[in-house]
Scaffold this motif. Sequence first.
Motif, PDB file in Angstrom:
ATOM      1  N   GLN A  23       1.881   3.096   2.349  1.00  0.00           N
ATOM      2  CA  GLN A  23       2.853   3.113   3.444  1.00  0.00           C
ATOM      3  C   GLN A  23       3.840   1.943   3.338  1.00  0.00           C
ATOM      4  OE1 GLN A  23      -0.624   3.502   4.249  1.00  0.00           O
ATOM      5  NE2 GLN A  23      -0.229   5.680   4.037  1.00  0.00           N
ATOM      6  N   LYS A  24       3.822   1.260   2.180  1.00  0.00           N
ATOM      7  CA  LYS A  24       4.692   0.116   1.893  1.00  0.00           C
ATOM      8  C   LYS A  24       4.403  -1.102   2.768  1.00  0.00           C
ATOM      9  CE  LYS A  24       8.414   2.765  -0.151  1.00  0.00           C
ATOM     10  NZ  LYS A  24       9.843   2.996  -0.215  1.00  0.00           N
ATOM     11  N   CYS A  25       3.174  -1.208   3.272  1.00  0.00           N
ATOM     12  CA  CYS A  25       2.762  -2.389   4.028  1.00  0.00           C
ATOM     13  C   CYS A  25       2.386  -3.501   3.055  1.00  0.00           C
ATOM     14  CB  CYS A  25       1.556  -2.085   4.905  1.00  0.00           C
ATOM     15  SG  CYS A  25       1.914  -1.004   6.286  1.00  0.00           S
ATOM     16  N   ASP A  81       0.838  -1.194   0.000  1.00  0.00           N
ATOM     17  CA  ASP A  81       0.000   0.000   0.000  1.00  0.00           C
ATOM     18  C   ASP A  81       0.878   1.252   0.000  1.00  0.00           C
ATOM     19  OD1 ASP A  81       0.896   0.344   2.613  1.00  0.00           O
ATOM     20  OD2 ASP A  81      -1.046   0.020   3.543  1.00  0.00           O
ATOM     21  N   ASP A 134       7.944  -1.671   6.337  1.00  0.00           N
ATOM     22  CA  ASP A 134       7.102  -0.622   5.773  1.00  0.00           C
ATOM     23  C   ASP A 134       7.896   0.687   5.700  1.00  0.00           C
ATOM     24  OD1 ASP A 134       7.122   0.429   8.359  1.00  0.00           O
ATOM     25  OD2 ASP A 134       5.029  -0.027   8.765  1.00  0.00           O
ATOM     26  N   SER A 135       7.231   1.772   5.399  1.00  0.00           N
ATOM     27  CA  SER A 135       7.907   3.058   5.245  1.00  0.00           C
ATOM     28  C   SER A 135       8.506   3.576   6.551  1.00  0.00           C
ATOM     29  CB  SER A 135       6.951   4.102   4.660  1.00  0.00           C
ATOM     30  OG  SER A 135       5.845   4.296   5.523  1.00  0.00           O
ATOM     31  N   GLN A 136       8.077   3.034   7.690  1.00  0.00           N
ATOM     32  CA  GLN A 136       8.623   3.434   8.990  1.00  0.00           C
ATOM     33  C   GLN A 136       9.668   2.444   9.500  1.00  0.00           C
ATOM     34  OE1 GLN A 136       5.069   3.765  11.380  1.00  0.00           O
ATOM     35  NE2 GLN A 136       4.765   5.896  10.772  1.00  0.00           N
TER      36      GLN A 136
END
Length: 69
Positions: free
Chosen positions: A5-7, A3, A43-45
Amino acid sequence: SRDAQKCTLFHLAALHNKTAALPILLCADLGSDSLLELLGATDSQGHNLLHKLAAGNSTSCLNYFFQHL
């Protein structure tokens, strides 16, 4: 697939405690991604699957992974 957020789908299932989705995801055609790449993806974090399991308090998902992987 990821998605915004790179999930991955595994991240989202873990975050929302969707244990019923896990057998479907594990048997799905993952395209060019390997299962190990998806399970280890961040993910992005920088959060990985274990972070998402903890954040979602997904004990049933965690138990599923321990039993089936």
